[in-house]
Design a protein around this motif. Structure first.
Motif, PDB file in Angstrom:
ATOM      1  N   GLY A 146       0.791  -1.221   0.000  1.00  0.00           N
ATOM      2  CA  GLY A 146       0.000   0.000   0.000  1.00  0.00           C
ATOM      3  C   GLY A 146       0.825   1.273   0.000  1.00  0.00           C
ATOM      4  N   LEU A 147       2.119   1.120   0.214  1.00  0.00           N
ATOM      5  CA  LEU A 147       3.032   2.268   0.221  1.00  0.00           C
ATOM      6  C   LEU A 147       3.673   2.446  -1.154  1.00  0.00           C
ATOM      7  CD1 LEU A 147       4.222   4.397   2.092  1.00  0.00           C
ATOM      8  CD2 LEU A 147       5.972   2.741   2.768  1.00  0.00           C
ATOM      9  N   LEU A 148       3.995   1.337  -1.794  1.00  0.00           N
ATOM     10  CA  LEU A 148       4.611   1.424  -3.120  1.00  0.00           C
ATOM     11  C   LEU A 148       3.601   1.909  -4.165  1.00  0.00           C
ATOM     12  CD1 LEU A 148       7.242   0.924  -4.709  1.00  0.00           C
ATOM     13  CD2 LEU A 148       6.249  -1.271  -5.415  1.00  0.00           C
ATOM     14  N   GLN A 207       9.270  11.125   0.811  1.00  0.00           N
ATOM     15  CA  GLN A 207       8.681  12.026   1.800  1.00  0.00           C
ATOM     16  C   GLN A 207       7.352  12.594   1.339  1.00  0.00           C
ATOM     17  OE1 GLN A 207      10.387  12.494   4.772  1.00  0.00           O
ATOM     18  NE2 GLN A 207      11.792  10.983   3.908  1.00  0.00           N
ATOM     19  N   ARG A 208       6.461  12.785   2.329  1.00  0.00           N
ATOM     20  CA  ARG A 208       5.196  13.470   2.076  1.00  0.00           C
ATOM     21  C   ARG A 208       5.180  14.778   2.862  1.00  0.00           C
ATOM     22  NH1 ARG A 208      -0.372  11.626   1.876  1.00  0.00           N
ATOM     23  NH2 ARG A 208      -0.136  13.087   0.160  1.00  0.00           N
ATOM     24  N   PRO A 209       4.469  15.775   2.361  1.00  0.00           N
ATOM     25  CA  PRO A 209       4.294  16.989   3.168  1.00  0.00           C
ATOM     26  C   PRO A 209       3.308  16.718   4.305  1.00  0.00           C
ATOM     27  CG  PRO A 209       2.965  17.126   1.181  1.00  0.00           C
ATOM     28  CD  PRO A 209       3.760  15.849   1.078  1.00  0.00           C
ATOM     29  N   SER A 210       3.269  17.606   5.271  1.00  0.00           N
ATOM     30  CA  SER A 210       2.310  17.532   6.371  1.00  0.00           C
ATOM     31  C   SER A 210       0.882  17.563   5.816  1.00  0.00           C
ATOM     32  CB  SER A 210       2.551  18.737   7.294  1.00  0.00           C
ATOM     33  OG  SER A 210       1.631  18.731   8.356  1.00  0.00           O
ATOM     34  N   HIS A 211       0.053  16.626   6.267  1.00  0.00           N
ATOM     35  CA  HIS A 211      -1.292  16.506   5.687  1.00  0.00           C
ATOM     36  C   HIS A 211      -2.265  15.852   6.659  1.00  0.00           C
ATOM     37  CE1 HIS A 211       0.674  12.631   4.944  1.00  0.00           C
ATOM     38  NE2 HIS A 211      -0.542  12.095   4.954  1.00  0.00           N
ATOM     39  N   VAL A 212      -3.558  16.022   6.390  1.00  0.00           N
ATOM     40  CA  VAL A 212      -4.619  15.358   7.150  1.00  0.00           C
ATOM     41  C   VAL A 212      -5.566  14.688   6.164  1.00  0.00           C
ATOM     42  CG1 VAL A 212      -6.597  15.676   8.705  1.00  0.00           C
ATOM     43  CG2 VAL A 212      -4.478  16.958   9.113  1.00  0.00           C
ATOM     44  N   HIS A 213      -5.866  13.417   6.413  1.00  0.00           N
ATOM     45  CA  HIS A 213      -6.745  12.622   5.536  1.00  0.00           C
ATOM     46  C   HIS A 213      -8.208  12.722   5.957  1.00  0.00           C
ATOM     47  CE1 HIS A 213      -3.507  10.078   3.754  1.00  0.00           C
ATOM     48  NE2 HIS A 213      -2.894  10.310   4.899  1.00  0.00           N
ATOM     49  N   TYR A 214      -9.087  12.581   4.976  1.00  0.00           N
ATOM     50  CA  TYR A 214     -10.531  12.570   5.227  1.00  0.00           C
ATOM     51  C   TYR A 214     -11.263  11.544   4.365  1.00  0.00           C
ATOM     52  CZ  TYR A 214     -10.323  17.303   7.349  1.00  0.00           C
ATOM     53  OH  TYR A 214     -10.057  18.399   8.131  1.00  0.00           O
ATOM     54  N   GLY A 261       5.078  15.699   8.196  1.00  0.00           N
ATOM     55  CA  GLY A 261       5.025  14.855   6.999  1.00  0.00           C
ATOM     56  C   GLY A 261       5.613  13.473   7.225  1.00  0.00           C
ATOM     57  N   TYR A 262       5.067  12.530   6.497  1.00  0.00           N
ATOM     58  CA  TYR A 262       5.473  11.127   6.605  1.00  0.00           C
ATOM     59  C   TYR A 262       6.708  10.854   5.752  1.00  0.00           C
ATOM     60  CZ  TYR A 262       5.056   6.054   5.756  1.00  0.00           C
ATOM     61  OH  TYR A 262       5.286   4.714   5.627  1.00  0.00           O
ATOM     62  N   GLY A 263       7.561   9.972   6.221  1.00  0.00           N
ATOM     63  CA  GLY A 263       8.675   9.485   5.419  1.00  0.00           C
ATOM     64  C   GLY A 263       8.640   7.973   5.355  1.00  0.00           C
ATOM     65  N   ASN A 303       4.459   9.896  12.355  1.00  0.00           N
ATOM     66  CA  ASN A 303       3.992   8.508  12.499  1.00  0.00           C
ATOM     67  C   ASN A 303       2.497   8.434  12.795  1.00  0.00           C
ATOM     68  OD1 ASN A 303       6.642   7.508  12.172  1.00  0.00           O
ATOM     69  ND2 ASN A 303       7.075   7.874  14.341  1.00  0.00           N
ATOM     70  N   TYR A 304       1.865   7.364  12.350  1.00  0.00           N
ATOM     71  CA  TYR A 304       0.431   7.142  12.532  1.00  0.00           C
ATOM     72  C   TYR A 304       0.191   6.083  13.596  1.00  0.00           C
ATOM     73  CZ  TYR A 304      -0.650   9.657   8.178  1.00  0.00           C
ATOM     74  OH  TYR A 304      -0.794  10.605   7.205  1.00  0.00           O
ATOM     75  N   SER A 305      -0.779   6.369  14.488  1.00  0.00           N
ATOM     76  CA  SER A 305      -1.130   5.368  15.502  1.00  0.00           C
ATOM     77  C   SER A 305      -1.575   4.086  14.801  1.00  0.00           C
ATOM     78  CB  SER A 305      -2.246   5.898  16.417  1.00  0.00           C
ATOM     79  OG  SER A 305      -3.452   6.078  15.707  1.00  0.00           O
ATOM     80  N   THR A 361      -8.437  12.968  -3.501  1.00  0.00           N
ATOM     81  CA  THR A 361      -7.051  12.555  -3.648  1.00  0.00           C
ATOM     82  C   THR A 361      -6.855  11.243  -2.901  1.00  0.00           C
ATOM     83  OG1 THR A 361      -4.753  13.292  -3.769  1.00  0.00           O
ATOM     84  CG2 THR A 361      -5.921  13.836  -1.751  1.00  0.00           C
ATOM     85  N   ILE A 362      -5.657  10.699  -3.011  1.00  0.00           N
ATOM     86  CA  ILE A 362      -5.374   9.346  -2.543  1.00  0.00           C
ATOM     87  C   ILE A 362      -5.735   9.081  -1.079  1.00  0.00           C
ATOM     88  CG2 ILE A 362      -3.551   8.995  -4.233  1.00  0.00           C
ATOM     89  CD1 ILE A 362      -1.506   9.607  -2.035  1.00  0.00           C
ATOM     90  N   GLU A 363      -6.162   7.853  -0.810  1.00  0.00           N
ATOM     91  CA  GLU A 363      -6.423   7.409   0.569  1.00  0.00           C
ATOM     92  C   GLU A 363      -5.118   7.106   1.297  1.00  0.00           C
ATOM     93  OE1 GLU A 363      -9.207   4.133   0.899  1.00  0.00           O
ATOM     94  OE2 GLU A 363      -8.191   3.358   2.674  1.00  0.00           O
ATOM     95  N   GLY A 364      -4.178   6.513   0.592  1.00  0.00           N
ATOM     96  CA  GLY A 364      -2.956   6.081   1.263  1.00  0.00           C
ATOM     97  C   GLY A 364      -3.192   4.794   2.046  1.00  0.00           C
ATOM     98  N   PRO A 365      -2.144   4.289   2.677  1.00  0.00           N
ATOM     99  CA  PRO A 365      -2.225   2.965   3.317  1.00  0.00           C
ATOM    100  C   PRO A 365      -2.525   2.968   4.813  1.00  0.00           C
ATOM    101  CG  PRO A 365       0.071   3.613   3.104  1.00  0.00           C
ATOM    102  CD  PRO A 365      -0.747   4.765   2.574  1.00  0.00           C
ATOM    103  N   LEU A 366      -2.823   4.126   5.410  1.00  0.00           N
ATOM    104  CA  LEU A 366      -2.774   4.187   6.863  1.00  0.00           C
ATOM    105  C   LEU A 366      -4.098   4.457   7.567  1.00  0.00           C
ATOM    106  CD1 LEU A 366       0.662   6.061   7.042  1.00  0.00           C
ATOM    107  CD2 LEU A 366       0.225   3.597   7.152  1.00  0.00           C
ATOM    108  N   TYR A 367      -5.206   4.292   6.844  1.00  0.00           N
ATOM    109  CA  TYR A 367      -6.528   4.407   7.483  1.00  0.00           C
ATOM    110  C   TYR A 367      -6.750   3.217   8.407  1.00  0.00           C
ATOM    111  CZ  TYR A 367     -11.621   4.184   8.008  1.00  0.00           C
ATOM    112  OH  TYR A 367     -12.892   4.087   8.528  1.00  0.00           O
TER     113      TYR A 367
HETATM  114  C1  MBD Z   1       1.021   8.393   4.232  1.00  0.00           C
HETATM  115  O1  MBD Z   1       0.682   9.070   5.333  1.00  0.00           O
HETATM  116  C2  MBD Z   1       0.273   8.594   3.145  1.00  0.00           C
HETATM  117  O2  MBD Z   1      -0.741   9.430   3.253  1.00  0.00           O
HETATM  118  C3  MBD Z   1       0.570   7.944   1.948  1.00  0.00           C
HETATM  119  C4  MBD Z   1      -0.225   8.192   0.747  1.00  0.00           C
HETATM  120  C5  MBD Z   1       1.620   7.093   1.883  1.00  0.00           C
HETATM  121  C6  MBD Z   1       2.381   6.887   2.986  1.00  0.00           C
HETATM  122  C7  MBD Z   1       2.078   7.531   4.166  1.00  0.00           C
END
Ligand code: MBD
Ligand code: FE
Length: 307
Positions: A68-70, A216-223, A195-197, A161-163, A101-107
């Motif tokens: 889900g990261l790749l 690297q990702r910039p600082s963000h909040v998912h919805y 931001g996530y790395g 980091n995400y809980s 925009t993308i959900e990403g892998p961390l929901y």
């Molecule tokens: C994240 O927080 C993220 O939103 C995405 C798309 C990939 C890795 C970490």
């Protein structure tokens, strides 16, 4: 071997050999992808060793739980969003909705629920990270408020980091579900995300490095925004000022999804928010598009963690 010969060979091995019930869709996709792969092997002169390095990479990716990261890292998740945008346009979906925009892998499903307001952080970073107030309204594209819309939010802590994935955090830290109140409003008190790395020693970063790319990702909040009669919206905001704002390795930043975190130092406003120090404030409103007979579904069935 030319493509015709390749296709004939793929068919001989994977279609003509069927003795049981065939899933036509799976067969169609597998045959096409195998044909494309075989052709690439011929065109690029891919060696047996290279093939096996690739297969080992896939195995490692699964074992590291980084599929889900790749997928966002290679731009595949963003590509699917672009296709969905085009499908929406073709289907005549009403204009003016908040961009996806993308959900990403961390929901993680199962976050605590409340109406109107939630505090998202557990206080562990209260002394080291800025407090952030996020608020906004959910409306239709004409600005009519939508009460009782389900606003699911998740974001990283001050270390990126995400809980749940980071077991040093408490359960559901920085994850909440807030239903909009009678005015269509939601409000969250939380801490500023960093931001996530990508894990530096993981397979995703290993491939990115071979491509000369950062992870690297910039600082963000998912919805996720869900409301009866409207199309589910998967989106996020990205915060102005981050070095990676427009260099997101996952390509999630989009026009219309960039916000400014405003510093609030006014004592009255600090008090009004029951805080004892200056805080940052972000306003992020949502415009949902109506669900119609012809509108493409925005539900994505994928494996998600359950907290
Ligand atoms: C994240 O927080 C993220 O939103 C995405 C798309 C990939 C890795 C970490
Ligand atoms: Fe994220």
């Amino acid at each position: 071997m030319n493509r015709q010969q390749i296709d004939a060979l793929v068919k001989k091995m994977n279609v003509d050999t069927a003795t049981g019930e065939v899933d036509a869709r799976v067969q169609e996709i597998v045959v096409r992808l195998l044909g494309d792969l075989f052709e690439a092997i011929v065109d690029l002169n891919i060696t047996q060793t290279e093939l096996w390095k690739g297969m080992e990479y896939i195995a490692d990716l699964g074992q590291a739980n980084e599929v889900g990261l790749l997928v966002p890292g290679l731009g595949l998740e963003h590509f699917m969003d672009l296709l969905e945008d085009a499908k929406d346009e073709q289907a005549g979906v009403e204009k003016g909705g908040t961009p996806r925009t993308i959900e990403g892998p961390l929901y993680v499903a199962g976050a605590p629920e409340s109406v109107g307001f939630a505090r998202m952080d557990d206080g562990a970073e209260s002394d080291s990270v800025d407090t952030l107030i996020i608020e906004g309204v959910v409306t239709d594209v004409d600005g009519n408020i939508i009460p009782n819309a389900k606003v699911e939010m998740w974001h990283a802590n001050g270390k990126g980091n995400y809980s749940f994935f980071d077991k040093s955090q408490s359960d559901f830290n920085l994850r909440r579900t807030i239903y909009t109140d009678e005015n269509g409003s939601y409000k969250a008190q939380t801490t500023m995300p960093v931001g996530y790395g990508c894990p530096p020693n993981g397979p995703t970063q290993a491939l990115l490095t071979l491509l000369g790319r950062h992870g690297q990702r910039p600082s963000h909040v998912h919805y996720f925004i869900t409301a009866d009669g409207y199309r589910k919206l998967t989106t996020q905001f990205n915060i102005e000022g981050d070095k990676y704002l427009w260099e997101d390795f996952a390509f999630g930043t989009r026009e219309g999804l960039v916000v400014t975190a405003v510093d609030v130092t006014d004592e009255a406003q600090i008090k009004a928010n029951n805080l004892n120090k200056p805080f940052k404030h972000i306003r992020f409103d949502f415009k949902l598009t109506r669900d119609t007979q012809t509108a493409p579904s925005t539900e994505v069935d994928r494996r998600r963690a359950q907290g």
